[in-house]
Enzyme design. Structure first.
Site, short mmCIF file in Angstrom:
data_model
loop_
_atom_site.label_atom_id
_atom_site.label_comp_id
_atom_site.label_asym_id
_atom_site.label_seq_id
_atom_site.Cartn_x
_atom_site.Cartn_y
_atom_site.Cartn_z
N ALA A 8 0.82 -1.21 0.00
CA ALA A 8 0.00 0.00 0.00
C ALA A 8 0.85 1.26 0.00
CB ALA A 8 -0.95 -0.02 1.19
N THR A 77 4.99 -4.80 -2.91
CA THR A 77 5.64 -4.57 -1.62
C THR A 77 7.08 -4.12 -1.87
OG1 THR A 77 6.37 -6.89 -1.42
CG2 THR A 77 4.21 -6.34 -0.51
N GLU A 130 6.38 -5.81 -16.28
CA GLU A 130 6.77 -4.60 -17.02
C GLU A 130 7.20 -3.45 -16.09
OE1 GLU A 130 8.08 -2.77 -19.49
OE2 GLU A 130 6.57 -3.51 -20.88
N LYS A 205 17.61 -3.79 -12.12
CA LYS A 205 16.90 -3.66 -13.40
C LYS A 205 17.70 -4.31 -14.52
CE LYS A 205 14.48 0.37 -11.68
NZ LYS A 205 14.56 1.81 -11.42
#
Lengths: 316, 177
Positions: A8, A77, A130, A205
């Site tokens: 959240a 998360t 993605e 990444k």
């Protein structure tokens, strides 16, 4: 599609907020302490309001959300290294129930790619991610379209915080500490910026890109050569500028290697975006260079990539 | 990302000089004046041509534009140019080193970069805003033989690691296709 959102923070909350606009229902929403579940679709405004005022999203708990009614689990998360928990447990919970997973969390696909693919193979559900590389930019879908076999190298500027610091240092002739403090004041950099400025985020990444491009080898953060921009002196940027160049933190994925480090690039090159912009450059076998630029971070930006994945699952 | 400033190539000039004092020096002026970087001179004094001229072989580095100007200037100065051509292509690499660049003996660093591979350091710029004892940075332009940029960079990485210097590498595209 019915979506369960786990996490959240800025990204998870944005997915909850925007899902309706993309034609989907949020049937579960959980943070680390609480959850809200409604098979008919949550009252999004009420849930987000409660998160803001009470710090919890509802009276149910995480287990209720994971075992609740949904077609796609969105895992948003915070990134964890090593075993990628608890994200990995959430991925497993959904796939075991033959539900799809869309990841915003880089941990599972950077640190345990093989395990994720194995769980996926045994499930009716698919895993898309993605949003883990380049926020809003279509990076992994570009690879899927061009074909991993036809891409010989990928380079990218993939961390907005670092890029902001380097651009400001070059433009204003300010030193590293000064610009970093300014970035923190603006909310561009975290209070603890080490994950960004040490190059870890960029490397994760790159590792994900290497995993997607590679057929037979699994990569983790340990396989990446990582150098960051901590305490980079202003004189480096000054000397680069005198020569029509600048410095960018660039990840290169090529010939089975993942390397992250500050690199000299021509000032007007595609790989020298300014501010918090990101760029990815593909070297392709038949189509020359392809560049994709855009906003690599932010709640709504990242949520748009997540909802694009949900849309892909919906159509397939 | 190509720009003509970076397109530095190595050329060999074969000249035939009149056997008179000062001729060699006179032949080098047009090169220096037009931005050529002199790499080596081979002066064959004992090997006079049938016409009584002395052959000289000069290796230089220049951009193609500058090389053309150099050849024109040699003709204008009545220097006999027998042959003018590319011996090998070279690629310009720009790097920045940062740290105790000066205290770790910059000239030794440069020598070792040149020795470690087929490379010539063609330009050095230094920035030491805090004085020479503190952190300083140096930008080096290196001319590497075509196809050798990978091994040249490998050599630079070694020297930088050994001297605990931070190396900012250029983005190279060698081997992409």
């Amino acid at each position: 599609m019915r979506i369960a959102v786990i996490g959240a923070g800025a990204v998870g909350s944005s997915v909850v907020e925007l899902a309706g606009e993309y034609g989907h229902d949020v049937t579960a929403f959980a943070d680390s302490r609480s959850a809200a579940v409604d098979a008919e679709g949550l009252d999004v405004d009420a849930v987000l309001d409660r998160k803001r005022t009470d710090g919890i999203v509802g009276d149910a708990d995480l287990e209720d959300a994971l075992s609740g009614p949904y077609d796609v689990l969105v895992e948003a998360t915070p990134v964890t290294l090593g075993d990628a928990e608890p994200g990995m447990t959430h991925v497993e919970a959904a796939l075991t129930r033959d539900r799809h997973v869309v990841l915003a969390n880089k941990g599972p696909v950077a640190e345990r790619y093989g395990d994720v693919r194995e769980l996926e193979a045994d499930s009716e559900g698919r895993v898309l991610f993605e949003a883990t590389v380049g926020g809003a930019m279509p990076v992994l879908s570009t690879i899927a379209d061009v074909g991993a076999d036809h891409i010989t190298a990928v380079r990218g500027v993939l961390n907005g915080t670092v890029n902001f610091v380097l651009s400001r240092m070059a433009a204003e002739g300010l030193d590293y500490e000064h610009v970093l403090a300014e970035a923190q004041d603006l909310g561009v950099a975290e209070t603890d910026p080490s994950f960004d400025v040490e190059g870890t985020d960029t490397a994760l990444k790159g590792v994900i890109l290497a995993n997607v491009l590679s057929e037979d080898r699994e990569y983790t953060l340990d396989d990446a050569e990582v150098d960051g921009i901590v305490d980079i002196p202003g004189s480096v940027l000054e000397l680069a500028r005198e020569d029509g160049r600048t410095v960018r933190l660039i990840v290169e994925v090529r010939e089975g290697e993942v390397r992250v480090g500050p690199r000299l690039v021509p000032e007007n090159a595609a790989l020298a975006p300014t501010g918090t912009y990101n760029t990815v450059q593909f070297e392709t076998e038949h189509a020359g260079q392809l560049n994709v630029s855009g906003l690599g971070a932010g709640g709504p930006e990242t949520a748009s990539a997540i909802l694009a994945d949900v849309g892909r699952l919906d159509r397939s | 990302m190509s720009d003509s400033q970076n397109d530095i190539r190595a050329y060999t000039l074969r000249l035939e000089l009149v056997d008179e004092p000062g001729e060699l020096l006179r032949s080098l002026h047009p090169i220096a004046d037009n931005g050529g970087n002199l790499l080596s001179i081979f002066h064959e004094r004992g090997n006079v041509t049938p016409r009584g001229h002395i052959p000289v072989e000069v290796d230089i580095e220049a951009t193609p534009d500058r090389f053309e100007k150099i050849v024109d200037a040699l003709h204008e100065a009545d220097i006999n140019v027998v042959q003018a051509g590319t011996e090998r292509y070279s690629e310009a690499l720009t790097i920045v080193l940062s740290g105790h660049v000066i205290e770790t003996d910059l000239s030794d660093t440069l020598e070792r970069i040149q020795a470690s591979a087929n490379a010539t350091v063609t330009d050095v710029s230094l920035s030491a805003p805090e004085g020479t004892a503190d952190t300083s940075s140096a930008r080096l332009q290196i001319a590497a033989e075509s196809g050798a940029t990978g091994s040249v960079l490998e050599g630079v990485r070694e020297v930088a690691a050994e001297k605990d210097l931070r190396l900012i590498e250029p983005l190279t595209t060698e081997g992409d296709r």
